[in-house]
Design an enzyme around this catalytic site. Structure first.
Site, short mmCIF file in Angstrom:
data_model
loop_
_atom_site.label_atom_id
_atom_site.label_comp_id
_atom_site.label_asym_id
_atom_site.label_seq_id
_atom_site.Cartn_x
_atom_site.Cartn_y
_atom_site.Cartn_z
N ASP A 161 4.99 40.83 95.74
CA ASP A 161 6.41 41.11 95.92
C ASP A 161 7.18 39.98 95.22
O ASP A 161 7.18 38.84 95.69
CB ASP A 161 6.72 41.15 97.43
N HIS A 162 7.82 40.32 94.11
CA HIS A 162 8.43 39.27 93.28
C HIS A 162 9.67 38.67 93.94
O HIS A 162 10.16 37.63 93.50
CB HIS A 162 8.77 39.85 91.89
N ARG A 163 10.16 39.28 95.02
CA ARG A 163 11.27 38.64 95.75
C ARG A 163 10.78 37.38 96.44
O ARG A 163 11.54 36.45 96.69
CB ARG A 163 11.84 39.60 96.81
#
Ligand code: CAO
Length: 241
Positions: free
Chosen positions: A213-215
């Site tokens: 999850d790149h967040r």
């Protein structure tokens, strides 16, 4: 979004309807939400598991009825790394602006069953050895195939592993299993020529694909996590450090 296309398939040839099983309905809803809401990136790498495979076979011969699988080594290695990379052992809260960092290490693994995909969870892998993990994974996989997993068997996961290595493939993009923040995809190991500085040697090479999850996780952190996993699989003594 455009509405789903409405097509009378029977106009074009024979077709029949098959309703989704209960498990496929649930996993389809989860996968669709996770795919739509999580900005995924997948990082690919390869590990030389020639020595590990030799050790795995030896351990398996010495472990009686328990087949010591590659999956068990992967679960153990990831368990060790989650303590060193806490952001991989985290969940975003529902608002998406608070990170919950977990102090326990439970790892799920994707299991293919006639009714669809399920993800049983091996608990507290940090306190378990590889033979015990292999035994629990085999027990959970058998329960999954027989459709006997209860909700408690599938809850509390921190990270998931999806292994298609027994079937085939060289890379794929697993979907993060929310509220987890990363998932490791494992494809089929193959013999490859690897340059050792003097000559090409035949080595057993395992493809790894980490979706995250790149967040929550930056690309550099993902590359470091996978590089540490590769080093551990190439010399499992690192799991003790
Ligand atoms: N590379 C090469 N060979 C591999 C391998 C790999 N990465 N992983 C396993 N194998 C080989 C094993 O050596 C074994 O060979 P032998 O039968 O000759 O000993 C064979 O494949 C079976 O392996 P295994 O007993 O270790 O089982 P597994 O770990 O491959 O699978 C489980 C266990 C539960 C993961 C599997 O049954 C399963 O369900 N796989 C599918 C998971 C899935 O669907 N993932 C996708 C989810 S997203 O849609």
């Amino acid at each position: 979004l455009l509405p789903w296309p409405q097509v009378d398939h029977a106009r074009f040839g024979d077709a029949e309807e098959e309703a989704f099983s209960r498990i496929r309905k649930m996993s389809a809803a989860n996968l669709a939400r996770n795919w739509a809401l999580i900005p995924h990136v997948t990082h690919h790498d390869e590990a030389d598991i020639t020595e590990l495979e030799r050790f795995r076979k030896l351990t398996s011969q010495e472990s009686g009825d328990i087949k010591v699988t590659l999956l068990a080594f992967l679960v153990k290695a990831v368990g060790v790394l989650l303590a060193k990379f806490p952001v991989f052992n985290a969940s975003l809260d529902a608002r998406g602006d608070v990170l919950i960092l977990k102090k326990y290490v439970n790892i799920g693994f994707a299991a293919d069953t006639p009714e669809g995909l399920v993800v049983p969870v091996i608990r507290q892998v940090d306190g378990k050895g590889i033979v015990q993990i292999a035994g629990e994974a085999a027990h959970l996989a058998a329960k999954a195939r027989e459709g006997r997993l209860g909700p408690a068997d599938m809850q509390g996961g921190c990270f998931s592993i999806s292994s298609l290595g027994g079937i085939g493939g060289s890379a794929f993009t697993p979907i993060v299993n929310a509220p987890e923040v990363a998932i490791l995809g494992v494809s089929r190991a193959a013999m490859k020529p690897v340059w050792d500085g003097e000559a090409f040697r035949p080595r057993l090479v395992l493809p790894l694909s980490l979706s995250y999850d790149h967040r929550v996780i930056d690309g550099a952190a993902a590359a470091r996590f996978v590089a540490a996993l590769v080093r551990m699989l190439e010399d499992f003594r690192r799991a003790l450090l």
